[in-house]
Design an enzyme around this catalytic site. Structure first.
Site, short mmCIF file in Angstrom:
data_model
loop_
_atom_site.label_atom_id
_atom_site.label_comp_id
_atom_site.label_asym_id
_atom_site.label_seq_id
_atom_site.Cartn_x
_atom_site.Cartn_y
_atom_site.Cartn_z
N ASP A 280 -5.85 -6.27 5.85
CA ASP A 280 -7.02 -5.50 5.40
C ASP A 280 -8.16 -6.48 5.06
OD1 ASP A 280 -8.68 -3.60 4.35
OD2 ASP A 280 -7.42 -3.06 2.66
N ASP B 221 -11.54 -7.84 7.75
CA ASP B 221 -12.95 -7.69 7.35
C ASP B 221 -13.66 -9.04 7.37
OD1 ASP B 221 -12.84 -4.98 7.08
OD2 ASP B 221 -13.67 -4.95 5.05
N LYS C 146 2.70 -15.25 2.75
CA LYS C 146 2.60 -15.94 1.45
C LYS C 146 4.05 -16.27 1.07
CE LYS C 146 0.12 -17.28 -2.10
NZ LYS C 146 -0.81 -18.41 -2.01
N TYR D 58 0.82 -1.21 0.00
CA TYR D 58 0.00 0.00 0.00
C TYR D 58 0.85 1.27 0.00
CZ TYR D 58 -4.16 -2.80 1.12
OH TYR D 58 -5.19 -3.70 1.09
N ASP E 283 -3.93 -17.81 1.95
CA ASP E 283 -5.10 -18.46 1.34
C ASP E 283 -5.70 -19.49 2.29
OD1 ASP E 283 -2.59 -19.55 0.91
OD2 ASP E 283 -3.03 -20.40 -1.04
#
Ligand code: NAD
Length: 358
Positions: free
Chosen positions: A246, A250, A190, A135, A222
């Site tokens: 992020d 959620d 990852k 980001y 994942d």
């Protein structure tokens, strides 16, 4: 102790007013000072984060934040949009650690889309690194591709990066938090594909040497996304980078089914923090007096715990919230048959009453 109170836009003003009511009945000595932020600040001062608001936030021990934004500002230049105020506060206060608990209250088990037995008693904490990763990594932009699958075509690119100190400090935050809870950290990465996250995994493993009383497991993002809906109670503290955090925070918050119940905290290295509900300014219900103030009230409890060192008062608020839920009081977002529908102010008043009765 000083608290900067920044209600913002939409339901922000309604829900923060209830949290302030709750803080006021506690027998604690702190000063609260309010300022405009977001669209409200843009209207009054031409900027979503005016200098005076930023100064107040910097000087305070903690910031109690409502929400910012409204569709009517969507056409403004990006730096003037209300949401930029949050990014500005994060950057200026160095808020690198984002805490998002996902707790399923006994009385609200039915609000989740998962089977009750999967989420009854759920209490997990997602810690998301907030100031690094893809980001913010440079370089980023658009250009003409010189290689890849389509040389000569337009392309866009971002840069994923993490430095050792950035990973070390968020890992320490996670291990410290786990020590006060279930003593387990799941570091999500990852590493099988990304160099940045192989490095993340290596550094978290090194930091873990200082926290041998806490269990550490590594999980690919994942798989973490799957396990969160398959067996969410197997987690205690999850720590991860900005982008994975992020998304997963959620997902985790929705396990509880009710966005109006979810607090959050963003902290810097001196435990100064910004506390806000996980939801936005909900322009669709603003001004109607129906917004659920509990996420903001629970954010105020987190503020007492993490920035103001008032664990007992934090627990008092959390118990008062459980108490009003046990009484069957519900704002429309968490209402179900057989419970009593109340508005924003009535819910705040009920928490105040439950606190006073303790
Ligand atoms: P939102 O979270 O504001 O609303 C999503 C849905 O949840 C709406 O139906 C809303 O009515 C409901 N909802 C949210 N909070 C509630 C509460 N406390 N009680 C009852 N119902 C509640 O998200 P959105 O609609 O996508 O965004 C609205 C505005 O908020 C946008 O301008 C967006 O940019 C902004 N936003 C701000 C923040 C923030 O301030 N941190 C976060 C997310 C979105």
């Amino acid at each position: 102790m000083k608290i900067a109170v920044l209600p913002g836009d939409g339901i922000g003003t309604e829900i923060v007013a209830e949290a302030v009511k709750v803080l006021e009945v506690l027998d604690l000595k702190f000063e609260m000072e309010s300022a405009l932020v977001g669209g409200a600040a843009y209207e009054a001062h031409g900027h979503p984060l005016p200098e005076s608001t930023l100064k107040l936030a910097k000087e305070a021990d903690a910031v109690l934040f409502g929400a910012v934004g409204d569709w009517k500002y969507d056409k403004l230049d990006r730096p003037l949009r209300p949401e930029q105020a949050i990014l500005g506060l994060r950057k200026n206060l160095g808020l690198f650690a984002n805490f998002r608990p996902a707790i399923c209250y006994e009385q609200l088990v039915g609000a989740s889309s998962l089977k009750p037995e999967l989420i009854a008693g759920l209490d997990i904490l997602i810690i998301r690194e907030l100031t690094g990763d893809i980001y913010f990594g440079q370089p980023r932009g658009r250009r003409t591709a010189v290689d890849g699958h389509f040389p000569g075509a337009d392309e866009a690119f971002d840069t994923m990066r993490y430095s050792r100190p950035e990973i070390e400090r968020i890992a320490r935050v996670a291990f410290e938090a786990a020590r006060k809870r279930g003593k387990k950290v799941t570091s999500v990465d990852k590493a099988n594909v990304l160099e940045t996250f192989q490095f993340w995994k290596d550094v978290v493993t090194e930091v873990h040497k200082d926290y041998q009383d806490v269990e550490l497991e590594h999980m690919y993002v994942d798989n973490a996304a799957m396990q969160l809906v398959k067996k969410p109670k197997a987690f205690d503290v999850i720590v991860t980078g900005n982008m994975f955090g992020d998304i997963l925070s959620d997902e985790a918050s929705m396990l509880t089914g009710s966005i109006g119940m979810l607090p959050s905290a963003s902290l810097n290295s001196s435990n100064q923090g910004l506390y806000e509900p996980s939801h936005g300014s909900a322009p669709d219900i603003a001004g109607k007096g129906v917004a659920n103030p509990l996420a903001t009230i629970l954010s105020a409890a987190m503020m007492l715990r993490f920035s103001l060192n008032q664990e007992e008062a934090a627990q008092r608020i959390e118990n008062a919230v459980k108490n009003v839920l046990a009484q069957g009081l519900r704002t429309p977002d968490i209402y179900s048959e057989g419970t009593t529908k109340v508005g924003t102010a009535q819910m705040g008043d009920a928490v105040v009453k439950a606190l006073s009765a303790q």
